[in-house]
Design an enzyme around this catalytic site. Structure first.
Site, PDB file in Angstrom:
ATOM      1  N   LYS A 170      79.227  26.785  34.798  1.00 52.10           N
ATOM      2  CA  LYS A 170      80.094  25.628  35.139  1.00 52.10           C
ATOM      3  C   LYS A 170      81.030  25.396  33.953  1.00 52.10           C
ATOM      4  O   LYS A 170      82.085  25.375  33.853  1.00 52.10           O
ATOM      5  CB  LYS A 170      79.408  24.291  35.241  1.00 52.10           C
ATOM      6  N   ASP A 230      85.337  28.123  53.341  1.00 59.53           N
ATOM      7  CA  ASP A 230      83.849  28.025  52.990  1.00 59.53           C
ATOM      8  C   ASP A 230      83.190  28.944  53.717  1.00 59.53           C
ATOM      9  O   ASP A 230      83.546  29.118  54.841  1.00 59.53           O
ATOM     10  CB  ASP A 230      83.567  26.363  53.487  1.00 59.53           C
ATOM     11  N   SER A 248      80.271  19.736  36.064  1.00 56.78           N
ATOM     12  CA  SER A 248      78.950  18.908  35.850  1.00 56.78           C
ATOM     13  C   SER A 248      78.391  18.607  34.372  1.00 56.78           C
ATOM     14  O   SER A 248      78.788  19.250  33.674  1.00 56.78           O
ATOM     15  CB  SER A 248      77.924  19.867  36.536  1.00 56.78           C
ATOM     16  N   TYR A 301      72.949  27.401  35.204  1.00 56.55           N
ATOM     17  CA  TYR A 301      73.846  26.860  35.998  1.00 56.55           C
ATOM     18  C   TYR A 301      74.962  26.091  35.280  1.00 56.55           C
ATOM     19  O   TYR A 301      76.259  26.373  35.422  1.00 56.55           O
ATOM     20  CB  TYR A 301      73.198  25.827  37.025  1.00 56.55           C
TER      21      TYR A 301
HETATM   22  P1  NAD Z   1      77.190  22.039  48.497  1.00 54.52           P
HETATM   23  O1  NAD Z   1      76.401  23.348  48.312  1.00 54.52           O
HETATM   24  O2  NAD Z   1      77.047  21.010  49.705  1.00 54.52           O
HETATM   25  O3  NAD Z   1      78.729  22.554  48.956  1.00 54.52           O
HETATM   26  C1  NAD Z   1      79.356  23.799  48.008  1.00 54.52           C
HETATM   27  C2  NAD Z   1      79.991  24.412  49.572  1.00 54.52           C
HETATM   28  O4  NAD Z   1      80.509  25.779  48.989  1.00 54.52           O
HETATM   29  C3  NAD Z   1      78.821  24.983  50.563  1.00 54.52           C
HETATM   30  O5  NAD Z   1      79.608  24.284  51.821  1.00 54.52           O
HETATM   31  C4  NAD Z   1      79.124  26.340  50.519  1.00 54.52           C
HETATM   32  O6  NAD Z   1      78.834  26.546  51.881  1.00 54.52           O
HETATM   33  C5  NAD Z   1      80.367  26.816  50.029  1.00 54.52           C
HETATM   34  N1  NAD Z   1      80.289  27.907  49.154  1.00 54.52           N
HETATM   35  C6  NAD Z   1      79.364  28.496  48.443  1.00 54.52           C
HETATM   36  N2  NAD Z   1      79.673  29.516  47.915  1.00 54.52           N
HETATM   37  C7  NAD Z   1      80.834  29.900  48.272  1.00 54.52           C
HETATM   38  C8  NAD Z   1      81.735  30.842  48.181  1.00 54.52           C
HETATM   39  N3  NAD Z   1      81.554  32.291  47.569  1.00 54.52           N
HETATM   40  N4  NAD Z   1      82.847  31.188  48.969  1.00 54.52           N
HETATM   41  C9  NAD Z   1      83.192  29.984  49.715  1.00 54.52           C
HETATM   42  N5  NAD Z   1      82.518  28.982  49.887  1.00 54.52           N
HETATM   43  C10 NAD Z   1      81.237  28.856  49.216  1.00 54.52           C
HETATM   44  O7  NAD Z   1      77.450  21.457  47.044  1.00 54.52           O
HETATM   45  P2  NAD Z   1      77.789  20.402  46.649  1.00 54.52           P
HETATM   46  O8  NAD Z   1      76.988  19.169  46.420  1.00 54.52           O
HETATM   47  O9  NAD Z   1      78.862  19.801  47.738  1.00 54.52           O
HETATM   48  O10 NAD Z   1      78.735  20.552  45.341  1.00 54.52           O
HETATM   49  C11 NAD Z   1      80.239  20.912  45.054  1.00 54.52           C
HETATM   50  C12 NAD Z   1      80.491  21.375  44.036  1.00 54.52           C
HETATM   51  O11 NAD Z   1      80.142  20.373  43.038  1.00 54.52           O
HETATM   52  C13 NAD Z   1      79.502  22.767  43.382  1.00 54.52           C
HETATM   53  O12 NAD Z   1      80.566  23.300  42.699  1.00 54.52           O
HETATM   54  C14 NAD Z   1      78.579  21.906  42.486  1.00 54.52           C
HETATM   55  O13 NAD Z   1      78.278  23.175  41.302  1.00 54.52           O
HETATM   56  C15 NAD Z   1      79.475  20.782  42.029  1.00 54.52           C
HETATM   57  N6  NAD Z   1      78.327  19.776  41.451  1.00 54.52           N
HETATM   58  C16 NAD Z   1      77.620  19.390  42.293  1.00 54.52           C
HETATM   59  C17 NAD Z   1      76.494  18.167  42.069  1.00 54.52           C
HETATM   60  C18 NAD Z   1      75.641  17.712  42.782  1.00 54.52           C
HETATM   61  O14 NAD Z   1      74.675  17.163  42.170  1.00 54.52           O
HETATM   62  N7  NAD Z   1      75.769  17.846  44.213  1.00 54.52           N
HETATM   63  C19 NAD Z   1      76.587  17.687  40.497  1.00 54.52           C
HETATM   64  C20 NAD Z   1      77.482  18.187  39.719  1.00 54.52           C
HETATM   65  C21 NAD Z   1      78.604  19.263  40.320  1.00 54.52           C
HETATM   66  N1  UFG Z   2      62.533  13.894  40.104  1.00 54.72           N
HETATM   67  C1  UFG Z   2      61.274  13.507  40.242  1.00 54.72           C
HETATM   68  N2  UFG Z   2      60.873  14.141  41.610  1.00 54.72           N
HETATM   69  C2  UFG Z   2      61.477  14.909  42.185  1.00 54.72           C
HETATM   70  C3  UFG Z   2      63.000  15.350  42.056  1.00 54.72           C
HETATM   71  C4  UFG Z   2      63.476  14.657  40.840  1.00 54.72           C
HETATM   72  O1  UFG Z   2      60.693  12.555  40.006  1.00 54.72           O
HETATM   73  O2  UFG Z   2      61.028  15.470  43.403  1.00 54.72           O
HETATM   74  C5  UFG Z   2      63.168  12.879  38.679  1.00 54.72           C
HETATM   75  C6  UFG Z   2      63.575  14.381  37.614  1.00 54.72           C
HETATM   76  O3  UFG Z   2      62.430  14.354  36.831  1.00 54.72           O
HETATM   77  C7  UFG Z   2      64.755  13.202  37.271  1.00 54.72           C
HETATM   78  C8  UFG Z   2      65.375  12.444  38.383  1.00 54.72           C
HETATM   79  O4  UFG Z   2      64.395  12.548  39.284  1.00 54.72           O
HETATM   80  O5  UFG Z   2      64.242  12.512  36.203  1.00 54.72           O
HETATM   81  C9  UFG Z   2      66.650  13.257  38.918  1.00 54.72           C
HETATM   82  O6  UFG Z   2      66.180  14.490  39.097  1.00 54.72           O
HETATM   83  P1  UFG Z   2      67.392  15.333  40.461  1.00 54.72           P
HETATM   84  O7  UFG Z   2      66.566  16.834  40.302  1.00 54.72           O
HETATM   85  O8  UFG Z   2      67.713  14.628  41.471  1.00 54.72           O
HETATM   86  O9  UFG Z   2      68.696  15.726  39.002  1.00 54.72           O
HETATM   87  P2  UFG Z   2      68.962  16.274  37.920  1.00 54.72           P
HETATM   88  O10 UFG Z   2      69.553  15.260  36.943  1.00 54.72           O
HETATM   89  O11 UFG Z   2      67.646  16.998  37.370  1.00 54.72           O
HETATM   90  O12 UFG Z   2      69.905  17.518  38.252  1.00 54.72           O
HETATM   91  C10 UFG Z   2      71.052  17.048  39.081  1.00 54.72           C
HETATM   92  C11 UFG Z   2      71.213  18.364  39.612  1.00 54.72           C
HETATM   93  C12 UFG Z   2      72.061  19.200  38.950  1.00 54.72           C
HETATM   94  C13 UFG Z   2      73.177  18.646  38.086  1.00 54.72           C
HETATM   95  C14 UFG Z   2      72.548  17.645  37.301  1.00 54.72           C
HETATM   96  C15 UFG Z   2      73.623  16.662  36.669  1.00 54.72           C
HETATM   97  O13 UFG Z   2      70.300  18.908  40.463  1.00 54.72           O
HETATM   98  O14 UFG Z   2      72.648  20.794  39.797  1.00 54.72           O
HETATM   99  O15 UFG Z   2      72.070  16.622  38.198  1.00 54.72           O
HETATM  100  O16 UFG Z   2      74.836  16.510  37.337  1.00 54.72           O
HETATM  101  F1  UFG Z   2      73.565  19.632  37.320  1.00 54.72           F
END
Ligand code: NAD
Ligand code: UFG
Length: 334
Positions: A153, A32, A125, A149
């Site tokens: 993915k 990381d 995702s 994004y």
């Molecule tokens: P996060 O940002 O908390 O964790 C990602 C970690 O990867 C961080 O600790 C960051 O420092 C590290 N990182 C980023 N770029 C790097 C690189 N080039 N080399 C090494 N480390 C690196 O995010 P998260 O919410 O834990 O998400 C983890 C994974 O799940 C991501 O790939 C994200 O796209 C995917 N994902 C997240 C969500 C969400 O809503 N949180 C939803 C769907 C998919």
């Molecule tokens: N929302 C608000 N106010 C805010 C933020 C969000 O009303 O300040 C609403 C949005 O309009 C949506 C819901 O809350 O209806 C959820 O929004 P989020 O931004 O929390 O989540 P999204 O579903 O838009 O997107 C998230 C992550 C993406 C991921 C996706 C599916 O941000 O990275 O879920 O996994 F790809």
């Protein structure tokens, strides 16, 4: 030694997954680069797991360094969380997103193919699906992402599919829906940098007084109460899905994609009401116009996860709100 490589293991989902895997491995090797996490999580993970935690502060794009690590630590089992995850940033900085999420994944895979990897789990995702042609999204739903994004993915999933076939590696891409909440200890959770984009972190900052008022993006959608609906999943349920996915991947030669959600669709107003009615937490909110690019509603088809992984989400929306709040209280003191 029974160990696992976890890229992005200091981030939100990675750290919770390591805690849930504590009974399965003796050592966690985290790669990381701290671009969105803090070194202090290493110590918290040691406390929570009582296991050996090694952290290498390098980028997944640095294939030479990866090779060096994998020469002494065979990467038999790998979970790949490292990546960038903001939809908004991915539109503003497409090059950065492709470099990390696609080229970074390619660099990791290229290195792993030289070092006897057997099982590989990837954080994908629900964003890969795009506009719902039908709901719930099942894994056969067309994948036409509507933002960069999602495109990164999907490209990474396709790369992994081909690499796993060529290298005879068992691989699963898990398509997460909306992870929220935190570990019940309150020691780890989501820590966004700057003003949060996502609903739950934003609400927590309004509750703590850092932000004044939640903006609810639209109440005129064709949903149960007009506000956006999502499939929110407790982070501990999501973390446990990785335990099930690894078990499945080890006992089957997999090369597949699986949704990880609850199958329920919850509105923004329902989240606000859960805080108000069940946790006695009231906060200010304003209904504003829709956020560009938002889908009205989507949720997961969960049959495949139930059937293959023998896993399903257990937590309620109240658990998600309560544990988020608990983390916020601890986090403010950290
Ligand atoms: P996060 O940002 O908390 O964790 C990602 C970690 O990867 C961080 O600790 C960051 O420092 C590290 N990182 C980023 N770029 C790097 C690189 N080039 N080399 C090494 N480390 C690196 O995010 P998260 O919410 O834990 O998400 C983890 C994974 O799940 C991501 O790939 C994200 O796209 C995917 N994902 C997240 C969500 C969400 O809503 N949180 C939803 C769907 C998919
Ligand atoms: N929302 C608000 N106010 C805010 C933020 C969000 O009303 O300040 C609403 C949005 O309009 C949506 C819901 O809350 O209806 C959820 O929004 P989020 O931004 O929390 O989540 P999204 O579903 O838009 O997107 C998230 C992550 C993406 C991921 C996706 C599916 O941000 O990275 O879920 O996994 F790809």
């Amino acid at each position: 030694m029974n160990r696992i490589i976890v890229t992005g293991g200091l981030g939100y989902i990675g750290s919770h997954t390591i805690v849930e895997l504590k009974d399965s491995y003796d050592e966690f090797v985290i790669i990381d680069n701290l671009s969105n996490s803090e070194e202090s999580v290493v110590e918290r993970l040691r406390t929570l797991t009582k296991k050996s935690i090694l952290h290498f502060n390098i980028s997944i794009n640095d294939e030479l360094e990866l090779d060096r690590i994998f020469q002494s630590i065979t990467p038999k089992h790998v979970i790949h969380f490292a990546g960038l995850k903001s939809v908004k940033d991915s539109e503003e900085k497409p090059y950065e997103y492709f470099l990390t999420n696609v080229a970074g994944t390619a660099s990791l895979l290229n290195s792993l193919s030289k070092h006897q990897c057997e099982n590989f789990i990837f954080s994908s995702s629900a964003t890969v699906y795009g506009e719902p042609k039908y709901l719930p999204y099942d894994e056969n739903h067309p994948t036409i992402p509507i933002n960069n994004y999602g495109r990164t993915k999907l490209a990474a999933e396709q790369l992994i599919n081909q690499w796993a076939t060529l290298n005879k590696v068992s691989s699963l891409s898990l398509r997460y829906f909306n992870p929220v909440g935190a570990h019940s200890s309150g020691m780890i959770g989501e820590k966004p940098v700057g003003v949060p984009n996502n609903l739950m972190p934003y609400i927590l900052e309004v509750i703590s007084g850092k932000l004044k008022c939640l903006k609810v993006f639209g109440d005129d959608y064709n949903t149960k109460d007009g506000t956006g609906e999502r499939d929110y999943i407790h982070i501990t349920d999501l973390a446990r899905a990785h335990v099930a996915a690894l078990n499945y991947s080890k006992s089957n030669r997999a090369n597949d994609v699986i949704n990880i959600g609850t199958g329920n669709s919850i509105s923004v107003m329902e989240i606000i009401d859960t805080f108000k009615n069940s946790l006695s937490i009231k906060f200010e909110y304003d209904i504003v116009s829709r956020r560009p690019g938002d889908l009205p509603k989507y949720f997961a088809g969960t049959d495949k996860a139930r059937k293959l992984l023998k896993w399903k989400a257990e937590s309620t929306v109240l658990d998600m709100c309560r544990d988020s709040l608990n983390w916020q209280k601890h986090y403010n003191k950290l």
